[in-house]
Design a protein around this motif. Structure first.
Motif, PDB file in Angstrom:
ATOM      1  N   CYS A   1      -6.281  78.117  11.813  1.00  0.00           N
ATOM      2  CA  CYS A   1      -5.085  78.707  11.217  1.00  0.00           C
ATOM      3  C   CYS A   1      -3.838  77.881  11.512  1.00  0.00           C
ATOM      4  CB  CYS A   1      -4.912  80.131  11.733  1.00  0.00           C
ATOM      5  SG  CYS A   1      -3.544  81.012  10.984  1.00  0.00           S
TER       6      CYS A   1
ATOM      7  N   SER B   1     -13.033  78.989   5.014  1.00  0.00           N
ATOM      8  CA  SER B   1     -12.529  80.081   5.847  1.00  0.00           C
ATOM      9  C   SER B   1     -11.440  79.567   6.784  1.00  0.00           C
ATOM     10  CB  SER B   1     -13.669  80.692   6.677  1.00  0.00           C
ATOM     11  OG  SER B   1     -14.215  79.691   7.544  1.00  0.00           O
TER      12      SER B   1
ATOM     13  N   ILE C   1     -14.306  87.337   2.887  1.00  0.00           N
ATOM     14  CA  ILE C   1     -13.485  87.704   4.043  1.00  0.00           C
ATOM     15  C   ILE C   1     -13.980  88.990   4.693  1.00  0.00           C
ATOM     16  CG2 ILE C   1     -11.124  88.333   4.737  1.00  0.00           C
ATOM     17  CD1 ILE C   1     -10.091  86.554   2.561  1.00  0.00           C
TER      18      ILE C   1
ATOM     19  N   TYR D   1      -6.372  87.771   8.508  1.00  0.00           N
ATOM     20  CA  TYR D   1      -6.276  87.205   7.161  1.00  0.00           C
ATOM     21  C   TYR D   1      -5.152  87.882   6.380  1.00  0.00           C
ATOM     22  CZ  TYR D   1     -10.465  84.231   6.916  1.00  0.00           C
ATOM     23  OH  TYR D   1     -11.374  83.228   7.083  1.00  0.00           O
TER      24      TYR D   1
ATOM     25  N   TYR E   1      -7.655  90.105  -2.043  1.00  0.00           N
ATOM     26  CA  TYR E   1      -7.230  89.787  -0.687  1.00  0.00           C
ATOM     27  C   TYR E   1      -6.286  90.854  -0.134  1.00  0.00           C
ATOM     28  CZ  TYR E   1      -9.214  85.154  -1.464  1.00  0.00           C
ATOM     29  OH  TYR E   1     -10.058  84.112  -1.715  1.00  0.00           O
TER      30      TYR E   1
END
Length: 354
Positions: free
Chosen positions: A272, A292, A323, A332, A351
């Motif tokens: 991330c 991912s 996810i 996320y 999402y």
């Protein structure tokens, strides 16, 4: 009623046909309309003929057509007498697919030899394919063909000495100078592939599009791939199997800070914190894809302190792995909220629901 074809100039028709450049069925039907349509459709069909065909017999027909333009009487085995084509099809080539070319050539030779003999076919193919590789390679990859996409996929279809060695072709230096898109994939490790990468590093530093495939093989080529990336100046799109992260590799991306608009990591996830570091570096990045995100406590905390006054140009964000299968769904969601707050991106509902 006025026929619209009588009021459209050839320049207009050229522009119209460009909209069908990936529709091979429409292009094929256009060949039979009239002479003008035929002359407009043929170059589009033959800019990369292997892209339109899957059946092996059709690949053989493409090779058979190309062989019409070389002298086969020098070969040890006399092949079927070929008619003179209506067009110089090889001059329309703009994208070269090495793997499909090699497969089609081997099967063409196999087919011709079977008409004369049924024994030791593979041995006979290996005896004569080098000459065909050399002749056809120099025909298709020459400096006058304006090739712009080179797709190099070396496979284990035959022994390495029986595959087309691109570095041995007469005009390979000029061909490399002309291309703007390069795709590299090596199913087997060969010296010829290493030599090719070294040649590209020396000769071509202004690629616009670079695609590197096959994660396992590329790990062996790590140093060469890094040198290849370092040699480039203004990449617009980049697809790589994994992101080999170190201080030096992140510095490489700074070279593409203004030019890179699309980045895809195909086989591996990304940390991330690294993802946000890339967004900071790549000012003009519009699209990003990866399987991912990886979250660690420190990484995630670092992502949280990103100032909301930053503005990214990201328009498309996609993580290909589901996810819902990830334990950090809430992480996320928070990443998406941050990206949405500092860019003009529209996050897909799938999402947001997660």
């Amino acid at each position: 009623m006025t026929n619209i074809l009588t009021i459209l100039t050839n320049d207009c028709l050229v522009e119209i046909f460009q909209h069908f450049k990936d529709d091979h069925q429409t292009l094929y039907k256009s060949i039979f309309v009239n002479k003008i349509f035929c002359e407009l459709a043929i170059p589009l069909l033959w800019r990369n003929p292997f892209a339109f065909i899957q059946k092996l017999n059709n690949k053989i027909l493409v090779i058979r057509t190309y062989l019409c333009f070389i002298n086969t009487h020098y070969f040890r085995y006399e092949l079927l007498k070929l008619p003179k084509p209506y067009f110089e099809y090889y001059k329309f080539l703009r994208e070269f697919e090495l793997s499909s070319f090699q497969e089609g050539l081997r099967e063409f030779i196999r087919h011709e030899l079977k008409l004369k003999s049924s024994t030791n076919i593979n041995k006979k193919i290996n005896k004569i394919i080098k000459l065909f590789n050399e002749q056809l390679g120099n025909l298709l990859l020459n400096k006058d063909n304006h090739l712009n996409h080179l797709n190099v996929h070396y496979t284990d279809i035959s022994r390495s000495e029986n595959q087309l060695n691109l570095c041995s072709l007469n005009d390979i230096d000029d061909v490399l100078l002309n291309i703007n898109k390069l795709s590299l994939e090596f199913s087997v490790l060969e010296n010829s592939s290493k030599v090719l990468i070294e040649l590209i590093i020396r000769k071509k530093n202004n690629l616009q599009h670079l695609i590197i495939s096959n994660k396992n093989t590329m790990n062996v080529y790590y140093n060469m791939i890094i040198k290849l990336l370092e040699s480039q100046q203004r990449l617009i799109t980049l697809e790589i199997p994994a992101l080999w992260i170190s201080t030096s590799t992140l510095e490489i991306f700074e070279k593409f800070s203004c030019s890179l608009t699309f980045l895809k990591i195909k086989d591996d996830g990304i940390k991330c914190s690294t993802f946000f570091s890339l967004l900071d570096i790549l000012y003009n990045l519009r699209k990003f894809e990866a399987p991912s995100l990886y979250f660690h406590d420190n990484d995630f905390l670092n992502s949280l302190i990103i100032p909301v006054n930053k503005r990214y140009k990201l328009e498309y964000l996609n993580f290909t792995e589901p996810i819902l299968l990830r334990p950090q769904i809430s992480y996320y969601r928070l990443v998406f909220e941050i990206i949405k707050a500092i860019s003009n991106i529209v996050i897909p509902n799938i999402y947001l629901r997660q």
